[in-house]
Design an enzyme around this catalytic site. Structure first.
Site, PDB file in Angstrom:
ATOM      1  N   GLU A  58       0.834  -1.208   0.000  1.00 12.15           N
ATOM      2  CA  GLU A  58       0.000   0.000   0.000  1.00 12.15           C
ATOM      3  C   GLU A  58       0.867   1.257   0.000  1.00 12.15           C
ATOM      4  O   GLU A  58       0.606   2.203  -0.754  1.00 12.15           O
ATOM      5  CB  GLU A  58      -0.934   0.014   1.207  1.00 12.15           C
ATOM      6  CG  GLU A  58      -1.866   1.227   1.190  1.00 12.15           C
ATOM      7  CD  GLU A  58      -2.579   1.451   2.496  1.00 12.15           C
ATOM      8  OE1 GLU A  58      -3.776   1.772   2.470  1.00 12.15           O
ATOM      9  OE2 GLU A  58      -1.938   1.333   3.575  1.00 12.15           O
ATOM     10  N   TRP A  80      -8.185  -1.854  -0.117  1.00 12.81           N
ATOM     11  CA  TRP A  80      -9.066  -0.829  -0.680  1.00 12.81           C
ATOM     12  C   TRP A  80     -10.214  -1.414  -1.498  1.00 12.81           C
ATOM     13  O   TRP A  80     -11.001  -0.666  -2.102  1.00 12.81           O
ATOM     14  CB  TRP A  80      -8.248   0.128  -1.553  1.00 12.81           C
ATOM     15  CG  TRP A  80      -7.410   1.073  -0.765  1.00 12.81           C
ATOM     16  CD1 TRP A  80      -6.144   0.874  -0.302  1.00 12.81           C
ATOM     17  CD2 TRP A  80      -7.771   2.392  -0.342  1.00 12.81           C
ATOM     18  NE1 TRP A  80      -5.681   1.977   0.380  1.00 12.81           N
ATOM     19  CE2 TRP A  80      -6.668   2.930   0.371  1.00 12.81           C
ATOM     20  CE3 TRP A  80      -8.908   3.177  -0.495  1.00 12.81           C
ATOM     21  CZ2 TRP A  80      -6.671   4.208   0.923  1.00 12.81           C
ATOM     22  CZ3 TRP A  80      -8.926   4.458   0.054  1.00 12.81           C
ATOM     23  CH2 TRP A  80      -7.818   4.951   0.753  1.00 12.81           C
ATOM     24  N   TYR A 144      -4.687   9.523  -1.869  1.00 19.07           N
ATOM     25  CA  TYR A 144      -3.348   9.813  -1.371  1.00 19.07           C
ATOM     26  C   TYR A 144      -2.263   9.964  -2.436  1.00 19.07           C
ATOM     27  O   TYR A 144      -1.561  10.973  -2.484  1.00 19.07           O
ATOM     28  CB  TYR A 144      -2.921   8.724  -0.387  1.00 19.07           C
ATOM     29  CG  TYR A 144      -3.777   8.642   0.837  1.00 19.07           C
ATOM     30  CD1 TYR A 144      -3.599   9.519   1.902  1.00 19.07           C
ATOM     31  CD2 TYR A 144      -4.775   7.672   0.949  1.00 19.07           C
ATOM     32  CE1 TYR A 144      -4.392   9.442   3.035  1.00 19.07           C
ATOM     33  CE2 TYR A 144      -5.579   7.588   2.071  1.00 19.07           C
ATOM     34  CZ  TYR A 144      -5.378   8.474   3.115  1.00 19.07           C
ATOM     35  OH  TYR A 144      -6.173   8.405   4.233  1.00 19.07           O
ATOM     36  N   CYS A 196      -7.836  10.002   5.606  1.00 17.86           N
ATOM     37  CA  CYS A 196      -7.860   9.942   7.070  1.00 17.86           C
ATOM     38  C   CYS A 196      -6.537  10.467   7.623  1.00 17.86           C
ATOM     39  O   CYS A 196      -6.514  11.258   8.559  1.00 17.86           O
ATOM     40  CB  CYS A 196      -8.108   8.514   7.544  1.00 17.86           C
ATOM     41  SG  CYS A 196      -9.755   7.906   7.164  1.00 17.86           S
ATOM     42  N   ARG A 216      -6.924  12.747  10.871  1.00 16.32           N
ATOM     43  CA  ARG A 216      -8.199  13.340  11.297  1.00 16.32           C
ATOM     44  C   ARG A 216      -9.139  12.311  11.904  1.00 16.32           C
ATOM     45  O   ARG A 216      -9.959  12.618  12.772  1.00 16.32           O
ATOM     46  CB  ARG A 216      -8.888  14.012  10.112  1.00 16.32           C
ATOM     47  CG  ARG A 216      -9.339  13.025   9.044  1.00 16.32           C
ATOM     48  CD  ARG A 216     -10.278  13.627   8.009  1.00 16.32           C
ATOM     49  NE  ARG A 216     -10.644  12.621   7.023  1.00 16.32           N
ATOM     50  CZ  ARG A 216     -11.668  11.787   7.132  1.00 16.32           C
ATOM     51  NH1 ARG A 216     -12.444  11.829   8.212  1.00 16.32           N
ATOM     52  NH2 ARG A 216     -11.931  10.896   6.187  1.00 16.32           N
ATOM     53  N   ASP A 219      -9.367   4.682  13.012  1.00 13.88           N
ATOM     54  CA  ASP A 219      -9.989   3.411  13.384  1.00 13.88           C
ATOM     55  C   ASP A 219      -8.939   2.634  14.172  1.00 13.88           C
ATOM     56  O   ASP A 219      -8.040   2.023  13.607  1.00 13.88           O
ATOM     57  CB  ASP A 219     -10.405   2.679  12.110  1.00 13.88           C
ATOM     58  CG  ASP A 219     -10.847   1.237  12.334  1.00 13.88           C
ATOM     59  OD1 ASP A 219     -10.860   0.784  13.491  1.00 13.88           O
ATOM     60  OD2 ASP A 219     -11.154   0.563  11.333  1.00 13.88           O
TER      61      ASP A 219
END
Length: 314
Positions: A58, A80, A144, A196, A216, A219
């Site tokens: 990733e 994803w 991203y 995130c 921000r 999880d």
């Protein structure tokens, strides 16, 4: 990973019950910070097995500026998939079983779970074998990698934030402007999932590179172990590129939450004793961060407790 365990305990004891976008519900705290000395070992979770290969693939996907799940699926990385899958099953071209709210329903209904797995397998196969389908439904929008490597300017050009920050660290290490941001307000609504982990900053002192991430939304059970390891790895890679040692990874989070359907898993994890951290290994024959492949990065001495499964909130 004492810091992570303390965070989980803090949320269980002090978290506020909140609703969320997914409809799952959370226990949440706002504003939390952890610091990891990267010289004490690589911060890969040991109280449950965490798939390091997925973290590597990733991160390299981000670094290459890619935004399509096709290359991830080709690496057998399905982090994803759900967000891309949602784009397909919500489209007018999809004619299979109703997949509304598939993330939650797959956890509660065995028959639906079977149908979901069948449709996901069809989706993954089409992504790999049909270029037009992959282009239409595999692309997640300007997420991203797009922002890191090709930030769109008002003059029609692009900014390679990642390459620029590496050059700035090399040439002006004491600058306070070693920043990369993924939060681009103009394009947030075009992203399958708004970033995130929104911004990170590098800091050089005593020949060592440190990194602080602002996230921000975190999880804590499923996502955070990946986030910690991913940005620790990024710090190592950029430090190596710039001829520096590593310092700290500082993880600062906004809405820091445990999903309501992860509580039993968290409690199980808290019963486990952390083990020694592994050591990161990078192929010394590859000089550039932009040329690394998954096979060039590994960890040694990783001896975690078994994996703990939990549903993804989509």
């Amino acid at each position: 990973m004492k810091q992570y365990i303390e965070l989980c305990e803090h949320i269980l004891q002090n978290g506020a019950k909140k609703e969320d976008r997914t409809g799952t519900g959370t226990l949440s705290v706002f504003g939390y910070q952890m610091r990891f000395n990267l010289n004490e070992g690589f911060p890969l979770m040991t109280t449950k097995k965490t798939a390091f290969r997925l973290i590597v693939s990733e991160l390299l996907w981000f670094i290459k500026g890619d935004t399509n799940v096709k290359s991830l699926i080709a690496e057998n990385n399905h982090i994803w998939d759900e967000w891309a899958f949602a784009q397909w099953v919500e489209s007018s071209e999809y004619n299979g079983p109703d997949m509304t709210d598939f993330g939650r329903r797959a956890q509660q209904d065995d028959e639906f779970s079977r149908q979901y797995q069948e449709q996901m397998a069809i989706f993954q196969e089409k992504i790999l074998t049909d270029d037009q389908f992959a282009e239409k439904y595999g692309d997640l929008g300007p997420v991203y990698g797009k922002q890191w490597r090709s930030w769109a300017t008002t003059t029609g050009g692009t900014i390679d934030q990642l390459r620029n920050v590496i050059e700035a660290i090399k040439n002006n290490p004491d600058s306070r402007r070693h920043l990369v941001t993924a939060w681009n307000p103009e394009f947030v609504d075009d992203m399958a999932l708004p970033p995130c982990h929104t911004m990170f900053q590098f800091y050089v002192a005593d020949g060592k590179l440190s990194c602080q991430l602002y996230q921000r939304s975190a999880d804590v059970f499923l996502g955070m172990p990946f986030n910690i390891a991913s940005y620790a790895l990024l710090t190592h890679l950029i430090a190596r590129e710039c001829g520096l040692g590593v310092g700290d990874f500082v993880h600062t989070t906004g809405d820091t939450h445990l999903y309501s359907n992860h509580m039993e898993q968290v409690k199980e994890q808290l019963q486990r004793t952390p083990r020694a951290l592994p050591i990161l290994k990078i192929n010394e024959e590859i000089d550039s961060i932009f040329e690394l492949e998954v096979k060039d990065i590994s960890v040694e001495g990783y001896d975690p407790h078994p994996r703990i499964k939990a549903p993804v909130a989509v």
